[in-house]
Design a protein around this motif. Structure first.
Motif, short mmCIF file in Angstrom:
data_model
loop_
_atom_site.label_atom_id
_atom_site.label_comp_id
_atom_site.label_asym_id
_atom_site.label_seq_id
_atom_site.Cartn_x
_atom_site.Cartn_y
_atom_site.Cartn_z
N GLN A 1 -8.35 16.99 5.76
CA GLN A 1 -7.45 16.52 5.87
C GLN A 1 -7.61 16.10 7.26
OE1 GLN A 1 -4.26 18.74 4.27
NE2 GLN A 1 -3.26 17.23 3.78
N GLU A 2 -7.52 17.33 7.87
CA GLU A 2 -8.16 16.92 9.21
C GLU A 2 -9.44 15.78 9.42
OE1 GLU A 2 -8.08 20.58 11.65
OE2 GLU A 2 -6.20 20.93 11.40
N GLN A 3 -10.16 16.24 9.19
CA GLN A 3 -11.73 15.58 8.89
C GLN A 3 -10.96 14.07 9.03
OE1 GLN A 3 -15.06 14.65 6.27
NE2 GLN A 3 -15.39 16.39 8.05
N ALA A 4 -10.10 13.54 7.83
CA ALA A 4 -9.92 12.19 7.36
C ALA A 4 -9.15 11.74 8.21
CB ALA A 4 -9.34 12.67 6.03
N TYR A 5 -8.21 12.62 9.09
CA TYR A 5 -7.50 12.01 9.59
C TYR A 5 -7.68 11.61 11.01
CZ TYR A 5 -2.87 12.64 7.43
OH TYR A 5 -1.98 12.54 6.08
N GLY A 6 -8.92 12.14 11.35
CA GLY A 6 -9.17 12.06 12.98
C GLY A 6 -10.77 11.07 13.10
N ILE A 7 -10.68 10.46 11.71
CA ILE A 7 -11.59 9.23 12.12
C ILE A 7 -10.71 8.46 11.64
CG2 ILE A 7 -13.77 10.64 11.23
CD1 ILE A 7 -13.38 9.19 8.92
N GLY A 8 -9.14 7.98 11.13
CA GLY A 8 -8.30 7.06 11.36
C GLY A 8 -7.80 6.83 9.47
N ALA A 9 -8.26 7.65 9.04
CA ALA A 9 -8.27 6.84 7.43
C ALA A 9 -6.70 7.49 6.69
CB ALA A 9 -9.19 7.50 6.56
N THR A 10 -5.64 6.07 6.90
CA THR A 10 -4.83 6.76 5.60
C THR A 10 -4.38 6.46 4.79
OG1 THR A 10 -4.12 4.82 7.02
CG2 THR A 10 -4.02 5.68 8.72
N SER A 11 -5.05 5.80 4.33
CA SER A 11 -5.50 5.84 2.17
C SER A 11 -5.73 5.82 1.86
CB SER A 11 -4.97 3.44 2.25
OG SER A 11 -6.28 3.11 2.75
N THR A 12 -6.01 6.15 0.71
CA THR A 12 -7.14 6.78 -0.27
C THR A 12 -7.81 6.12 -1.16
OG1 THR A 12 -5.59 7.90 -1.86
CG2 THR A 12 -7.08 9.27 -0.12
N MET B 1 0.57 -0.87 -0.06
CA MET B 1 -0.27 -0.05 -0.03
C MET B 1 1.28 1.18 0.33
SD MET B 1 -2.35 0.86 2.38
CE MET B 1 -2.63 0.11 3.73
N PRO B 2 0.47 1.93 -0.82
CA PRO B 2 2.00 3.30 -0.89
C PRO B 2 1.92 4.12 0.42
CG PRO B 2 -0.51 3.75 -2.19
CD PRO B 2 -1.02 2.36 -1.66
N THR B 3 2.78 4.51 0.37
CA THR B 3 3.38 5.57 1.90
C THR B 3 2.75 6.54 2.04
OG1 THR B 3 4.32 3.57 2.46
CG2 THR B 3 4.42 5.79 3.50
N PRO B 4 1.51 7.59 2.73
CA PRO B 4 1.53 8.96 2.27
C PRO B 4 2.21 9.83 3.15
CG PRO B 4 0.24 8.15 4.34
CD PRO B 4 0.88 6.51 3.62
N THR B 5 2.62 10.97 2.85
CA THR B 5 3.02 11.72 3.50
C THR B 5 3.40 12.21 4.32
OG1 THR B 5 1.98 13.61 2.67
CG2 THR B 5 3.76 13.12 1.42
N ALA B 6 4.25 12.75 5.30
CA ALA B 6 4.06 13.11 7.15
C ALA B 6 2.79 13.68 7.10
CB ALA B 6 5.14 13.52 7.46
N ARG B 7 1.38 13.58 7.96
CA ARG B 7 0.61 14.35 8.03
C ARG B 7 0.75 15.87 8.99
NH1 ARG B 7 -3.65 12.79 12.91
NH2 ARG B 7 -4.14 14.79 13.53
N PRO B 8 -0.23 16.73 7.85
CA PRO B 8 0.38 18.13 8.28
C PRO B 8 0.00 18.55 9.56
CG PRO B 8 -1.38 18.27 7.43
CD PRO B 8 -0.55 16.80 6.90
N LYS B 9 0.95 19.21 10.24
CA LYS B 9 0.27 19.75 11.49
C LYS B 9 -0.68 20.55 11.70
CE LYS B 9 3.14 20.82 14.12
NZ LYS B 9 5.12 21.36 14.67
N SER B 10 -1.87 20.13 12.83
CA SER B 10 -2.83 20.96 12.58
C SER B 10 -2.96 22.64 13.28
CB SER B 10 -4.62 19.93 13.36
OG SER B 10 -5.73 20.50 13.94
N ARG B 11 -3.64 22.78 13.16
CA ARG B 11 -3.77 24.43 13.02
C ARG B 11 -4.41 24.81 14.54
NH1 ARG B 11 -4.15 25.63 8.03
NH2 ARG B 11 -2.70 27.22 7.15
N LYS B 12 -5.31 23.72 15.20
CA LYS B 12 -6.35 24.09 16.05
C LYS B 12 -6.18 22.31 16.62
CE LYS B 12 -10.65 24.32 13.59
NZ LYS B 12 -11.54 24.91 12.83
#
Length: 254
Positions: A199-210, A1-12
């Protein structure tokens, strides 16, 4: 499975609370062969024990915006089923879904008012992914998101890259009227913020791939066969209570 880039830092801080805990099903789904939809014998489908274990999470269903002004959505705001798609324009399997499956879902379920599709930009493959996401948002500001989406996911499109000139060419192909405004909007803070929220919503629910999907709170991972989406949508429609919304079509739902 492709490895995504690092998760961006959230502003809040994320505000999902218990949603993150209840999203364990999605975490499990995106970890299995999410990028291998052509192997159904090894990929759980809706209705199997694995899918039933993931279940429907009401808290995840609440992530549907049902906003008539959402330019990155299509279908009635009071549709009984909402499919949320988290996707990247550089993702080959997202393109497969866009070309092979989504048009049939639109024809069968969006046009009769059963389904609403809400797009979430989830760029995980680097700077060009992020640029394409912002450009799609910018096209949406002129009511041409779905036309841009179709052009960017055309067979062979991603191999041409998503540099500045290419994005402008895609916007022209999509019928974006004011290309100078498109360029400004693509580079704007508003575009960056809109993509970051998705992006924050996706990462927040645990999504790591598309691509990753929620269908009335039920997670589905990968560009699964049409039958998987059909069963999930029909099951969700059967279970859905009336929404009681205004019933307006989202802009661009054609």
């Amino acid at each position: 499975m492709p490895t995504p880039t690092a998760r961006p830092k959230s502003r809040k801080p994320l505000v999902f609370g218990t949603v993150v805990v209840l999203a364990a099903g999605l975490l499990g789904f995106v970890s299995y062969r999410a990028t291998a939809p052509d192997t159904p014998s090894t990929t759980p489908a809706v209705g199997t024990a694995a899918e039933e274990d993931a279940g429907v999470h009401p808290e995840l269903a609440k992530l549907a915006r049902r906003d008539a002004a959402d330019k990155l959505a299509r279908g009635r705001t009071d549709a009984p089923v909402v499919l949320i798609e988290y996707a990247d324009f550089k993702c080959g399997y997202c393109g497969k879904f866009a070309r092979d499956t989504e048009p049939e879902l639109v024809e069968k379920y969006v046009e009769d008012g059963t389904l609403r599709i809400e797009w979430r930009n989830f760029p995980i493959f680097g700077k060009e992914s992020e640029a394409a996401a912002r450009a799609s948002w910018a096209a949406g500001q002129q009511g041409r998101f779905w036309e841009f989406h179709r052009a960017a996911y055309a067979d062979g499109a991603k191999e041409k890259g998503f540099g500045e000139d290419r994005l402008r060419a895609l916007a022209r192909e999509a019928g974006v009227e004011d290309l100078d405004r498109f360029t400004r909007d693509t580079a704007s803070t508003a575009a960056t913020d809109a993509v970051a929220r998705d992006q924050e919503q996706a990462y927040g629910i645990g999504a790591t791939s598309t691509p990753s999907f929620l269908i009335n709170g039920r997670p589905v991972a990968g560009a699964q066969p049409l039958s998987v989406f059909t069963r999930a949508i029909e099951a969700a429609a059967a279970d859905a209570a009336p929404v009681g919304n205004a019933g307006e079509d989202a802009e661009g739902a054609r």
